[in-house]
Design an enzyme around this catalytic site. Sequence first.
Site, short mmCIF file in Angstrom:
data_model
loop_
_atom_site.label_atom_id
_atom_site.label_comp_id
_atom_site.label_asym_id
_atom_site.label_seq_id
_atom_site.Cartn_x
_atom_site.Cartn_y
_atom_site.Cartn_z
N TYR A 4 10.89 -3.82 -8.22
CA TYR A 4 9.60 -3.67 -8.91
C TYR A 4 8.65 -2.63 -8.32
O TYR A 4 8.08 -1.83 -9.05
CB TYR A 4 8.90 -5.03 -8.94
CG TYR A 4 7.50 -5.02 -9.51
CD1 TYR A 4 7.27 -4.74 -10.85
CD2 TYR A 4 6.39 -5.29 -8.71
CE1 TYR A 4 5.99 -4.73 -11.38
CE2 TYR A 4 5.10 -5.29 -9.23
CZ TYR A 4 4.91 -5.02 -10.57
OH TYR A 4 3.65 -5.01 -11.08
N CYS A 53 0.85 -1.18 0.00
CA CYS A 53 0.00 0.00 0.00
C CYS A 53 0.89 1.24 0.00
O CYS A 53 2.11 1.13 0.07
CB CYS A 53 -0.91 -0.01 1.22
SG CYS A 53 -1.96 -1.46 1.32
#
Length: 475
Positions: free
Chosen positions: A263, A15
């Site tokens: 990533y 998040c």
Amino acid sequence: MREWPEQEEKPREECGVFGAYDLDGNDVAHSIYYGLLALQHRGQESCGIAVSDTEGPKGRVKVKKGMGLVNEVFTAEGISSLDHGNIGVGHVRYSTAGASTGENAQPLVLNYVKGTLALAHNGNLVNAPELKRELEYDGAIFQTTIDSEVMAYHVARARVRCGSVEEAVKTAMKKIRGAYSLVIMSPRKLIGVRDPFGFRPLCMGRRENTWFLASESCALDTVGAEFVRDVRPGEIVCITKDGIRSDRLDSAREARCVFEYIYFARPDTRIDGVSVYHARMAAGRFLARDYPAEADLVVGVPESGNAAAQGYAEESGIPYGTAFVKNGYVGRTFIKPSQKNRESGVQVKLNVLKEAVAGKRIVMVDDSLVRGTTCGRIVKMLRAAGAREVHVRISAPPFLHPCYFGTDIPSEDQLAAHDRTVEEIRQEIGADSLGYLKLERLPGMVEGLSICAACFDGDYPVAPPREDIRGEYIK
């Protein structure tokens, strides 16, 4: 772990959290909105903003949250409903624990005997069930199933006995095990918290007399703030009108999630002094040294494969080029094609530039290979566009183990590398050759920072959650 839809192959994001405190009393909702837009890549399921006026009635909090992207949930009218708040926190969510529902959207606003807290959390706790049972003995009634609510209740319970919110946070941290970065708003304070291992990133910034906390430094750039520093692992930073206070919980080991560099994070972010862009470039250079190929063109799979592809091209001397056109109007989540139609989920997002690859030997660099299905489809697309050879290079080691700290990597039986050799995977995806980043290259990629690479090597900094009677991991 959640079931992975057929078209979804990448590990899911964490998040994103963002906080702002304008000491001059100006509204912060718009700044939080723009900060969340910059963090949208970290979660697209839900988002929310909570604000308060430090000079107004104590404990009065305005909150708006909902399912969807930031610019869908926050219309001009929605933002105006958050006026008259000079302190606030915001959140973008991808769920790794708890259902994807509006009830689980954050920030969480909790009223307790000494006031109100608004909390936004990035991460995952491995002992959440134990913590929840402890609270239920005290009569707590939980509205959601997410770790963040458990954490908020423990902070609130500790606050009853402690002299300050930050002291209550430190007390709760001694019980909590797992990964977390938090931004917490109390009536007169903005607090940033990072777990003692430093799994999740968190940094501080300043624009004139407004202070910010953000998951990534790129969000500070978006609101015109100057980066001040990273919140250190185990640190509790408390921002008030009287200044900044810091406390810290010691840790025997730091373990930053290496996948932030591979990533998750945006390439224009710096985490603990290391540029994400440079880390990905370094990974590409290592791949070129360890797995050279005779080829005509190096290409990256957008977006996070691009920098690694550039590094591979620079190290190898093979030209770097663009082979894929990405549909900018499709996010990392979209309505998946059903079995009733033949549209490829990959081609909805990517299409191949035939003129760039036809007749050429291609080195294709991607950031990860989880199950291999998406990678195999992209290889097929390159061949269909006329590529003579396709050599796949992955800028991460093979995934061998699940993650319990907020990265939604599936169980071992769904990981391509768990029970297959590299040669078997190469044949399965249809590549002419396949090379993964070597595990021993990871420290060099992140300039020697202490990292967590448990999804690759099984060395968990915190013990995984115990198995329940059904043999399933409690999360």
